[in-house]
Scaffold this active site. Structure first.
Site, PDB file in Angstrom:
ATOM      1  N   GLU A 116      32.412  34.939  48.255  1.00  0.00           N
ATOM      2  CA  GLU A 116      32.617  35.156  46.920  1.00  0.00           C
ATOM      3  C   GLU A 116      32.158  36.643  46.516  1.00  0.00           C
ATOM      4  OE1 GLU A 116      31.443  32.559  43.750  1.00  0.00           O
ATOM      5  OE2 GLU A 116      31.382  30.798  45.050  1.00  0.00           O
TER       6      GLU A 116
ATOM      7  N   HIS B 288      41.372  36.420  43.468  1.00  0.00           N
ATOM      8  CA  HIS B 288      41.089  35.829  44.531  1.00  0.00           C
ATOM      9  C   HIS B 288      42.272  36.248  45.880  1.00  0.00           C
ATOM     10  CE1 HIS B 288      38.358  32.488  43.738  1.00  0.00           C
ATOM     11  NE2 HIS B 288      38.745  32.800  42.577  1.00  0.00           N
TER      12      HIS B 288
ATOM     13  N   CYS C 280      34.538  30.121  36.574  1.00  0.00           N
ATOM     14  CA  CYS C 280      33.927  29.662  37.565  1.00  0.00           C
ATOM     15  C   CYS C 280      34.143  28.339  37.837  1.00  0.00           C
ATOM     16  CB  CYS C 280      32.488  29.954  37.499  1.00  0.00           C
ATOM     17  SG  CYS C 280      31.424  29.166  38.850  1.00  0.00           S
TER      18      CYS C 280
ATOM     19  N   CYS D 203      33.637  26.794  46.222  1.00  0.00           N
ATOM     20  CA  CYS D 203      34.086  27.914  45.000  1.00  0.00           C
ATOM     21  C   CYS D 203      35.278  27.009  44.659  1.00  0.00           C
ATOM     22  CB  CYS D 203      34.693  29.042  45.861  1.00  0.00           C
ATOM     23  SG  CYS D 203      35.237  30.170  44.648  1.00  0.00           S
ATOM     24  N   GLY D 204      35.011  26.709  43.355  1.00  0.00           N
ATOM     25  CA  GLY D 204      36.033  25.872  42.669  1.00  0.00           C
ATOM     26  C   GLY D 204      37.558  26.709  42.158  1.00  0.00           C
ATOM     27  N   THR D 205      37.082  27.826  41.826  1.00  0.00           N
ATOM     28  CA  THR D 205      38.528  28.688  41.420  1.00  0.00           C
ATOM     29  C   THR D 205      38.942  28.902  42.914  1.00  0.00           C
ATOM     30  OG1 THR D 205      36.721  30.845  41.343  1.00  0.00           O
ATOM     31  CG2 THR D 205      37.619  29.755  39.404  1.00  0.00           C
ATOM     32  N   GLY D 206      38.080  29.151  43.918  1.00  0.00           N
ATOM     33  CA  GLY D 206      38.669  29.647  45.182  1.00  0.00           C
ATOM     34  C   GLY D 206      39.761  28.580  45.902  1.00  0.00           C
TER      35      GLY D 206
HETATM   36  N1  API Z   1      32.090  34.893  42.334  1.00  0.00           N
HETATM   37  C1  API Z   1      33.133  34.479  41.547  1.00  0.00           C
HETATM   38  C2  API Z   1      32.639  33.812  40.220  1.00  0.00           C
HETATM   39  C3  API Z   1      32.396  32.401  40.618  1.00  0.00           C
HETATM   40  C4  API Z   1      33.320  31.538  41.097  1.00  0.00           C
HETATM   41  C5  API Z   1      32.895  30.160  41.947  1.00  0.00           C
HETATM   42  N2  API Z   1      31.468  30.015  42.060  1.00  0.00           N
HETATM   43  C6  API Z   1      33.575  29.038  41.546  1.00  0.00           C
HETATM   44  O1  API Z   1      33.159  27.909  41.627  1.00  0.00           O
HETATM   45  O2  API Z   1      34.803  29.304  41.029  1.00  0.00           O
HETATM   46  C7  API Z   1      33.760  35.971  41.200  1.00  0.00           C
HETATM   47  O3  API Z   1      33.130  36.851  41.091  1.00  0.00           O
HETATM   48  O4  API Z   1      34.875  35.748  40.436  1.00  0.00           O
END
Ligand code: API
Length: 276
Positions: free
Chosen positions: A210, A161, A75, A219-222
Site C-alpha cells: 500500500e 492502483h 479506503c 486492502c479493500g480498494t486494492g
Molecule cells: N494506502 C491507500 C489507502 C488505504 C487503502 C486500503 N487500506 C483499503 O482498504 O482500501 C492509498 O494510499 O491510496
C-alpha cells in the site's frame, strides 16, 4: 486534550478511528506518524477521522490518513469499519449510511451479521484519473521497474492502483518490487501496488503493497481494483472471492460504468484515550 479513539480492523488492515463530531481535536501529520508507529504509538495502517457532512444529503464525512500522514481519497476496509463505528458509537441508527470521502460519496449497508456491503463507486481506467503518465487508456501498460518491463493494469477507485498479474502470491516479490512500483516516477502521487493471482474466473488471491504504509494484511480498494482489472483483461468474472493474507472479500462488478460492490467484515479490537 484527552481524545477517545477506537481501534478496529478489516481483515487485519487496522485503523485508529476518532469521532470529531462529539469531541474536538486536531492531528498534524507528525502526530499521525507518531501514533501509527507500532512501538512508539498506538500502531495502525490508517487513521479514520469522522466529521459532520458538508453536503446535507450525506450522513457523515470521514477523512483517511495513511501511516505516513498522507491524506487519501478512499479506503475499502476503512469504509466498513467506519460504518460499524458510527453505529457502535450511536452516532446513527441507520443501517444504510451515506458518507462523503475525498474520493467521492459512498453508500454502506450494514447487515444483521455485522458484515458491511459498500458501493465503492465506478472504477476509472483513464491514466489521468490516477494520475499515471501514459498516452492512452489500455488494459495493460508496460512499466520499467528494476531493469524489467512489467505489465500492469491501472485503476482508480478514487485512490490509485497498479495491478500486476503473478503466478503465485506466495512467491511474488511484494517487498522488493512493491516499493519500486509505489514510488515509480510515472505515478506523480505514488500508487498502491497489487499482486494478483487468478485461481479461477470467480476466485483470486491478492497481496498489496500500500501507498504510504507498505504491505498490509488486506486492502479493500486494492481488491476492487484487482477484480476490475482482471475482468477487463478477461481473466475474472463477477462475483469474485478475493483472498488476501488477512481473509476474504466478496467483490461484484457489472462492467464499465457500473459501481464495484465490496462485502466483508469489520471488527472492533479496543477503545482508548490519547492526549493530543
Ligand atoms: N494506502 C491507500 C489507502 C488505504 C487503502 C486500503 N487500506 C483499503 O482498504 O482500501 C492509498 O494510499 O491510496
Amino acid at each position: 486534550m484527552l481524545v477517545h479513539f477506537t481501534k478496529m480492523h478489516g481483515l487485519g488492515n487496522d485503523f485508529m478511528v476518532i469521532d470529531l463530531i462529539s469531541q474536538r481535536g486536531r492531528l498534524r501529520d507528525a502526530d499521525i506518524r507518531r501514533l501509527s508507529h507500532r512501538n512508539f504509538g498506538i500502531g495502525f495502517d490508517q487513521l479514520l477521522v469522522v466529521e459532520p457532512p458538508r453536503d446535507p444529503d450525506m450522513d457523515f464525512r470521514y477523512r483517511i490518513y495513511n501511516a505516513d500522514g498522507s491524506e487519501v481519497e478512499n479506503c475499502g476496509n476503512g469504509a466498513r469499519c467506519f460504518a460499524r463505528f458510527v453505529l457502535n458509537q450511536r452516532l446513527t441508527t441507520k443501517r444504510e449510511i451515506r458518507v462523503e470521502t475525498a474520493g467521492g460519496p459512498l453508500t454502506l449497508v450494514v447487515a444483521d451479521d455485522g458484515r458491511v456491503r459498500v458501493d465503492m463507486g465506478a472504477p476509472r481506467f483513464a491514466p489521468a484519473a490516477l494520475p499515471f503518465e501514459a498516452e492512452t487508456d489500455l488494459p495493460v501498460h508496460a512499466l520499467e521497474v528494476g531493469g524489467e518491463s512489467l505489465e500492469i493494469g491501472v485503476v482508480s477507485m478514487g485512490n490509485p492502483h497498479a495491478v500486476l498479474l503473478v503466478d503465485s502470491v506466495d512467491e511474488a516479490p511484494v517487498r522488493e518490487v512493491g516499493p519500486l512500483i509505489e514510488a515509480h516516477p510515472r505515478f506523480p502521487r505514488r500508487v498502491n501496488a497489487g499482486f494478483l493471482e487468478v485461481v479461477s474466473p470467480h476466485e483470486a488471491r491478492l497481496r498489496v503493497f500500500e501507498r504510504g504504509v507498505g504491505e498490509t494484511l488486506a486492502c479493500g480498494t486494492g481488491a476492487c481494483a484487482a477484480v476490475a482489472s482482471g475482468i477487463r483483461r478477461g481473466l475474472l468474472a463477477s462475483p469474485v472471492d478475493v483472498t488476501l493474507p488477512g481473509g476474504t472479500l466478496s467483490i461484484e462488478w457489472g462492467g464499465e460504468g457500473h459501481p464495484v460492490f465490496m462485502t466483508g467484515p469489520a471488527e472492533t479490537v479496543f477503545e482508548g484515550r490519547i492526549i493530543l
